[in-house]
Write a protein that holds these residues in place. Sequence first.
Motif, PDB file in Angstrom:
ATOM      1  N   ASP A   1      10.427  18.614   7.517  1.00 49.66           N
ATOM      2  CA  ASP A   1       9.390  17.774   6.931  1.00 49.66           C
ATOM      3  C   ASP A   1       9.724  17.553   5.464  1.00 49.66           C
ATOM      4  O   ASP A   1       9.764  18.486   4.678  1.00 49.66           O
ATOM      5  CB  ASP A   1       8.032  18.464   7.071  1.00 49.66           C
ATOM      6  N   LEU A   2       9.982  16.313   5.084  1.00 54.96           N
ATOM      7  CA  LEU A   2      10.321  16.004   3.701  1.00 54.96           C
ATOM      8  C   LEU A   2       9.089  15.962   2.810  1.00 54.96           C
ATOM      9  O   LEU A   2       9.208  16.060   1.592  1.00 54.96           O
ATOM     10  CB  LEU A   2      11.065  14.669   3.623  1.00 54.96           C
ATOM     11  N   GLY A   3       7.925  15.827   3.391  1.00 55.13           N
ATOM     12  CA  GLY A   3       6.702  15.834   2.602  1.00 55.13           C
ATOM     13  C   GLY A   3       6.732  14.786   1.498  1.00 55.13           C
ATOM     14  O   GLY A   3       7.149  13.649   1.696  1.00 55.13           O
ATOM     15  N   ASP A   4       6.325  15.203   0.303  1.00 55.38           N
ATOM     16  CA  ASP A   4       6.240  14.290  -0.837  1.00 55.38           C
ATOM     17  C   ASP A   4       7.588  13.700  -1.239  1.00 55.38           C
ATOM     18  O   ASP A   4       7.639  12.646  -1.882  1.00 55.38           O
ATOM     19  CB  ASP A   4       5.639  15.009  -2.052  1.00 55.38           C
ATOM     20  N   ILE A   5       8.671  14.350  -0.868  1.00 57.46           N
ATOM     21  CA  ILE A   5      10.005  13.889  -1.253  1.00 57.46           C
ATOM     22  C   ILE A   5      10.243  12.441  -0.815  1.00 57.46           C
ATOM     23  O   ILE A   5      10.921  11.677  -1.504  1.00 57.46           O
ATOM     24  CB  ILE A   5      11.094  14.816  -0.676  1.00 57.46           C
TER      25      ILE A   5
ATOM     26  N   VAL B   1       2.042   9.471  -5.782  1.00 60.07           N
ATOM     27  CA  VAL B   1       2.601  10.800  -5.510  1.00 60.07           C
ATOM     28  C   VAL B   1       3.581  11.193  -6.615  1.00 60.07           C
ATOM     29  O   VAL B   1       3.548  12.314  -7.131  1.00 60.07           O
ATOM     30  CB  VAL B   1       3.290  10.847  -4.122  1.00 60.07           C
ATOM     31  N   ILE B   2       4.451  10.265  -6.997  1.00 59.78           N
ATOM     32  CA  ILE B   2       5.423  10.531  -8.065  1.00 59.78           C
ATOM     33  C   ILE B   2       4.698  10.859  -9.368  1.00 59.78           C
ATOM     34  O   ILE B   2       5.027  11.849 -10.041  1.00 59.78           O
ATOM     35  CB  ILE B   2       6.381   9.336  -8.238  1.00 59.78           C
ATOM     36  N   MET B   3       3.714  10.088  -9.721  1.00 59.84           N
ATOM     37  CA  MET B   3       2.991  10.325 -10.978  1.00 59.84           C
ATOM     38  C   MET B   3       2.182  11.622 -10.929  1.00 59.84           C
ATOM     39  O   MET B   3       2.043  12.306 -11.943  1.00 59.84           O
ATOM     40  CB  MET B   3       2.098   9.133 -11.329  1.00 59.84           C
ATOM     41  N   ASP B   4       1.665  11.973  -9.766  1.00 62.18           N
ATOM     42  CA  ASP B   4       0.938  13.232  -9.634  1.00 62.18           C
ATOM     43  C   ASP B   4       1.874  14.415  -9.918  1.00 62.18           C
ATOM     44  O   ASP B   4       1.516  15.346 -10.638  1.00 62.18           O
ATOM     45  CB  ASP B   4       0.320  13.352  -8.240  1.00 62.18           C
ATOM     46  N   HIS B   5       3.086  14.367  -9.358  1.00 63.20           N
ATOM     47  CA  HIS B   5       4.055  15.447  -9.601  1.00 63.20           C
ATOM     48  C   HIS B   5       4.531  15.451 -11.054  1.00 63.20           C
ATOM     49  O   HIS B   5       4.851  16.502 -11.595  1.00 63.20           O
ATOM     50  CB  HIS B   5       5.257  15.323  -8.660  1.00 63.20           C
ATOM     51  N   TYR B   6       4.578  14.284 -11.665  1.00 63.02           N
ATOM     52  CA  TYR B   6       5.000  14.198 -13.066  1.00 63.02           C
ATOM     53  C   TYR B   6       3.920  14.764 -13.998  1.00 63.02           C
ATOM     54  O   TYR B   6       4.216  15.545 -14.906  1.00 63.02           O
ATOM     55  CB  TYR B   6       5.294  12.740 -13.431  1.00 63.02           C
ATOM     56  N   LYS B   7       2.675  14.394 -13.754  1.00 59.83           N
ATOM     57  CA  LYS B   7       1.580  14.833 -14.627  1.00 59.83           C
ATOM     58  C   LYS B   7       1.143  16.266 -14.360  1.00 59.83           C
ATOM     59  O   LYS B   7       0.680  16.961 -15.273  1.00 59.83           O
ATOM     60  CB  LYS B   7       0.377  13.892 -14.474  1.00 59.83           C
TER      61      LYS B   7
ATOM     62  N   SER C   1       9.374  14.621 -11.581  1.00 62.61           N
ATOM     63  CA  SER C   1       8.652  14.687 -10.307  1.00 62.61           C
ATOM     64  C   SER C   1       9.589  15.131  -9.185  1.00 62.61           C
ATOM     65  O   SER C   1       9.189  15.886  -8.302  1.00 62.61           O
ATOM     66  CB  SER C   1       7.983  13.355  -9.976  1.00 62.61           C
ATOM     67  N   SER C   2      10.841  14.713  -9.245  1.00 58.12           N
ATOM     68  CA  SER C   2      11.815  15.148  -8.242  1.00 58.12           C
ATOM     69  C   SER C   2      12.022  16.655  -8.321  1.00 58.12           C
ATOM     70  O   SER C   2      12.110  17.330  -7.295  1.00 58.12           O
ATOM     71  CB  SER C   2      13.144  14.408  -8.440  1.00 58.12           C
ATOM     72  N   ALA C   3      12.076  17.200  -9.530  1.00 58.98           N
ATOM     73  CA  ALA C   3      12.221  18.651  -9.699  1.00 58.98           C
ATOM     74  C   ALA C   3      11.018  19.382  -9.112  1.00 58.98           C
ATOM     75  O   ALA C   3      11.163  20.392  -8.414  1.00 58.98           O
ATOM     76  CB  ALA C   3      12.388  18.996 -11.178  1.00 58.98           C
ATOM     77  N   SER C   4       9.827  18.853  -9.362  1.00 58.67           N
ATOM     78  CA  SER C   4       8.615  19.453  -8.822  1.00 58.67           C
ATOM     79  C   SER C   4       8.628  19.440  -7.288  1.00 58.67           C
ATOM     80  O   SER C   4       8.361  20.450  -6.635  1.00 58.67           O
ATOM     81  CB  SER C   4       7.403  18.681  -9.351  1.00 58.67           C
ATOM     82  N   MET C   5       8.980  18.290  -6.719  1.00 58.10           N
ATOM     83  CA  MET C   5       9.032  18.163  -5.262  1.00 58.10           C
ATOM     84  C   MET C   5      10.098  19.070  -4.660  1.00 58.10           C
ATOM     85  O   MET C   5       9.890  19.692  -3.618  1.00 58.10           O
ATOM     86  CB  MET C   5       9.318  16.709  -4.877  1.00 58.10           C
ATOM     87  N   MET C   6      11.253  19.128  -5.317  1.00 59.80           N
ATOM     88  CA  MET C   6      12.351  19.959  -4.813  1.00 59.80           C
ATOM     89  C   MET C   6      11.944  21.426  -4.780  1.00 59.80           C
ATOM     90  O   MET C   6      12.197  22.122  -3.803  1.00 59.80           O
ATOM     91  CB  MET C   6      13.604  19.755  -5.669  1.00 59.80           C
ATOM     92  N   THR C   7      11.293  21.907  -5.847  1.00 60.74           N
ATOM     93  CA  THR C   7      10.915  23.324  -5.865  1.00 60.74           C
ATOM     94  C   THR C   7       9.930  23.643  -4.740  1.00 60.74           C
ATOM     95  O   THR C   7      10.026  24.697  -4.116  1.00 60.74           O
ATOM     96  CB  THR C   7      10.322  23.744  -7.231  1.00 60.74           C
TER      97      THR C   7
ATOM     98  N   ASN D   1       0.828  -1.206   0.000  1.00 61.65           N
ATOM     99  CA  ASN D   1       0.000   0.000   0.000  1.00 61.65           C
ATOM    100  C   ASN D   1       0.862   1.255   0.000  1.00 61.65           C
ATOM    101  O   ASN D   1       0.551   2.223  -0.689  1.00 61.65           O
ATOM    102  CB  ASN D   1      -0.947   0.012   1.201  1.00 61.65           C
ATOM    103  N   LEU D   2       1.932   1.227   0.771  1.00 60.71           N
ATOM    104  CA  LEU D   2       2.835   2.373   0.826  1.00 60.71           C
ATOM    105  C   LEU D   2       3.521   2.569  -0.519  1.00 60.71           C
ATOM    106  O   LEU D   2       3.629   3.686  -1.021  1.00 60.71           O
ATOM    107  CB  LEU D   2       3.874   2.174   1.935  1.00 60.71           C
ATOM    108  N   ASP D   3       3.955   1.481  -1.134  1.00 63.72           N
ATOM    109  CA  ASP D   3       4.591   1.549  -2.444  1.00 63.72           C
ATOM    110  C   ASP D   3       3.629   2.133  -3.483  1.00 63.72           C
ATOM    111  O   ASP D   3       4.004   2.976  -4.291  1.00 63.72           O
ATOM    112  CB  ASP D   3       5.062   0.158  -2.864  1.00 63.72           C
ATOM    113  N   THR D   4       2.383   1.716  -3.441  1.00 65.80           N
ATOM    114  CA  THR D   4       1.371   2.230  -4.364  1.00 65.80           C
ATOM    115  C   THR D   4       1.135   3.721  -4.132  1.00 65.80           C
ATOM    116  O   THR D   4       1.048   4.499  -5.087  1.00 65.80           O
ATOM    117  CB  THR D   4       0.049   1.448  -4.195  1.00 65.80           C
ATOM    118  N   LEU D   5       1.055   4.115  -2.874  1.00 72.18           N
ATOM    119  CA  LEU D   5       0.878   5.522  -2.540  1.00 72.18           C
ATOM    120  C   LEU D   5       2.048   6.350  -3.071  1.00 72.18           C
ATOM    121  O   LEU D   5       1.851   7.406  -3.669  1.00 72.18           O
ATOM    122  CB  LEU D   5       0.749   5.702  -1.027  1.00 72.18           C
ATOM    123  N   TYR D   6       3.273   5.869  -2.852  1.00 74.06           N
ATOM    124  CA  TYR D   6       4.447   6.592  -3.331  1.00 74.06           C
ATOM    125  C   TYR D   6       4.435   6.725  -4.845  1.00 74.06           C
ATOM    126  O   TYR D   6       4.763   7.780  -5.389  1.00 74.06           O
ATOM    127  CB  TYR D   6       5.730   5.906  -2.865  1.00 74.06           C
TER     128      TYR D   6
END
Length: 143
Positions: free
Chosen positions: A110-114, A13-19, A71-77, A5-10
């Motif tokens: 807090d790393l949040g989505d990262i 999150v990655i795909m949300d930041h990508y899209k 997605s990493s760029a989005s999260m970092m910003t 479940n955690l893997d699916t959630l992650y």
Amino acid sequence: MSFNNLDTLYRQVIMDHYKKPRNKGILEDGSLTVDMNNPTCGDRIRLMMKVEEDKVVDVKFEGEGCSISMSSASMMTEAIKGKDIKTAMKLSHIFSEMIQGKEYDEEDLDLGDIEALQGVSKFPARIKCATLAWKAMEKGLQE
């Protein structure tokens, strides 16, 4: 929560930041600009930061690449906007440790989505994808 479940959630999150990338676009008015690429896979980024009084007051990026790099760029910003340079660099260090599968200390940050990117550590070829935007940020703030 189970690992699956955690893997699916992650992944979500990655795909949300990508899209729907956050802070994608161009910053004008004398912003600091850093261009970087990952020649092994073709990811590229242009990171623009507006720094005033030792604080990242605004940040945007442009680029193209895989879902991990964008997605990493989005999260970092999102993570560094509004932070002082010292905190942004500390976040980058923590991210680097996490992405390499090392123990890391959040130090009350807090790393949040990262945290969704921590699974990348299992895929060494993708680490450069995940760290591209962070390396651009470090380069820009060190200059």
